[in-house]
Motif scaffolding. Structure first.
Motif, PDB file in Angstrom:
ATOM      1  N   GLN A  38      18.503 -32.201 -17.417  1.00 57.48           N
ATOM      2  CA  GLN A  38      19.374 -31.895 -18.561  1.00 57.48           C
ATOM      3  C   GLN A  38      19.745 -33.163 -19.318  1.00 57.48           C
ATOM      4  OE1 GLN A  38      22.682 -29.779 -16.867  1.00 57.48           O
ATOM      5  NE2 GLN A  38      21.520 -27.892 -16.569  1.00 57.48           N
ATOM      6  N   VAL A  39      20.091 -34.223 -18.565  1.00 59.79           N
ATOM      7  CA  VAL A  39      20.491 -35.476 -19.214  1.00 59.79           C
ATOM      8  C   VAL A  39      19.317 -36.079 -19.987  1.00 59.79           C
ATOM      9  CG1 VAL A  39      21.247 -37.849 -18.777  1.00 59.79           C
ATOM     10  CG2 VAL A  39      22.380 -35.942 -17.624  1.00 59.79           C
ATOM     11  N   LYS A 216      18.335 -24.225 -17.748  1.00 58.06           N
ATOM     12  CA  LYS A 216      17.131 -24.932 -18.213  1.00 58.06           C
ATOM     13  C   LYS A 216      17.514 -25.867 -19.364  1.00 58.06           C
ATOM     14  CE  LYS A 216      13.516 -22.610 -16.183  1.00 58.06           C
ATOM     15  NZ  LYS A 216      14.288 -22.232 -14.968  1.00 58.06           N
ATOM     16  N   PRO A 217      16.931 -27.071 -19.395  1.00 56.62           N
ATOM     17  CA  PRO A 217      17.283 -28.022 -20.468  1.00 56.62           C
ATOM     18  C   PRO A 217      17.169 -27.410 -21.861  1.00 56.62           C
ATOM     19  CG  PRO A 217      15.975 -29.126 -18.812  1.00 56.62           C
ATOM     20  CD  PRO A 217      16.011 -27.676 -18.424  1.00 56.62           C
ATOM     21  N   ARG A 222      19.811 -25.301 -26.795  1.00 51.75           N
ATOM     22  CA  ARG A 222      20.050 -24.167 -27.697  1.00 51.75           C
ATOM     23  C   ARG A 222      21.530 -23.827 -27.758  1.00 51.75           C
ATOM     24  NH1 ARG A 222      15.371 -21.930 -25.577  1.00 51.75           N
ATOM     25  NH2 ARG A 222      16.538 -20.673 -24.089  1.00 51.75           N
ATOM     26  N   ARG A 223      22.179 -23.873 -26.595  1.00 51.78           N
ATOM     27  CA  ARG A 223      23.622 -23.552 -26.561  1.00 51.78           C
ATOM     28  C   ARG A 223      24.419 -24.561 -27.383  1.00 51.78           C
ATOM     29  NH1 ARG A 223      26.137 -23.008 -20.895  1.00 51.78           N
ATOM     30  NH2 ARG A 223      27.960 -22.787 -22.219  1.00 51.78           N
ATOM     31  N   LEU A 224      24.039 -25.841 -27.307  1.00 51.27           N
ATOM     32  CA  LEU A 224      24.755 -26.855 -28.078  1.00 51.27           C
ATOM     33  C   LEU A 224      24.571 -26.606 -29.565  1.00 51.27           C
ATOM     34  CD1 LEU A 224      24.134 -30.171 -26.087  1.00 51.27           C
ATOM     35  CD2 LEU A 224      26.099 -28.664 -26.094  1.00 51.27           C
TER      36      LEU A 224
END
Ligand SMILES: [Zn+2]
Length: 228
Positions: A38-39, A216-217, A222-224
């Motif tokens: 993720q990072v 999932k990254p 997408r959420r951000l």
């Protein structure tokens, strides 16, 4: 600054969201590669981690933020915050924000004082998540004051830093709790309410986006984007 030909043209569309910052909420991050992935995806997409203190300063015009700031908060104080999160962030020179439940210090599965000091040395911000993690809307006035003030005092005594932000246990607060947080001297507080933190919003009810390391990254990115 070179803005040749820009004249009085309207700022780019992105400026409409200047000052909005996603604050991510993590609990245990385990030892799987999910967090590191993720990072890495955040970094590839241009995000840079900052502390809440830096966001706060930028809202007051006292500091600049990178073009895509993100705050990574870690609630309670788990060993994986040191072993996984701090290690992953250290490799990029990124700070995290540790919302410490003070009575978890030194217990099995919690962080040691030495680990917290190392994280502070990496640039982490240390905020209070109370002494014992009660639902603060359910406790009496004296207990409420103690959870807010004694946790902050203990952090100052143990680590020599001032916790300027409070994180509500279970995200629970009401008007009396928020007033007590303000009276205890905090600049703001984070909740579990979903959304982006905005400069004009209630600083004692800063929204966050809860993230699991199983996310999932691509879904996280997408959420951000959706949240903005
Ligand atoms: Zn918590």
């Amino acid at each position: 600054m070179a803005l040749a030909g820009a004249g009085a043209a309207a700022p780019p569309a992105a400026a409409a969201t200047v000052g909005e910052v996603p604050i991510l909420t993590y609990h245990r991050v385990g030892s799987s590669p999910g967090f590191a992935r993720q990072v890495a995806a955040l970094e590839r997409s241009g995000y840079r981690a900052v502390t809440l203190g830096r966001v706060w300063q930028s809202w007051r015009g006292e500091a600049a933020l990178p073009p895509r700031p993100v705050v990574l908060t870690f609630d309670d104080g788990y060993l994986s915050h040191y072993r996984t999160a701090a290690r992953t962030l250290r490799a990029r020179g990124w700070p995290g924000v540790l919302n410490l439940q003070v009575d978890r210090l030194g217990v099995a599965g919690g962080l040691t004082r030495a680990q917290v000091r190392r994280m502070l040395g990496d640039g982490w911000e240390l905020d209070s998540h109370s002494l014992t993690h009660p639902d603060l809307t359910e406790v009496g006035r004296e207990r409420l004051r103690r959870e807010l003030v004694a946790s902050r005092d203990a952090i100052a005594r143990e680590f020599g830093v001032t916790s300027n932000f409070f994180c509500f246990p279970y995200g629970r607060s009401d008007a009396a709790v928020r007033a007590a947080v303000r009276a205890a001297g905090y600049l703001g507080a984070t909740t579990t309410r979903r959304g982006l933190a905005k400069p004009g919003g209630d600083r004692f009810a800063l929204p966050r986006l809860s993230v699991s390391t199983r996310t999932k990254p691509a879904a996280l990115l997408r959420r951000l984007r959706r949240a903005s």
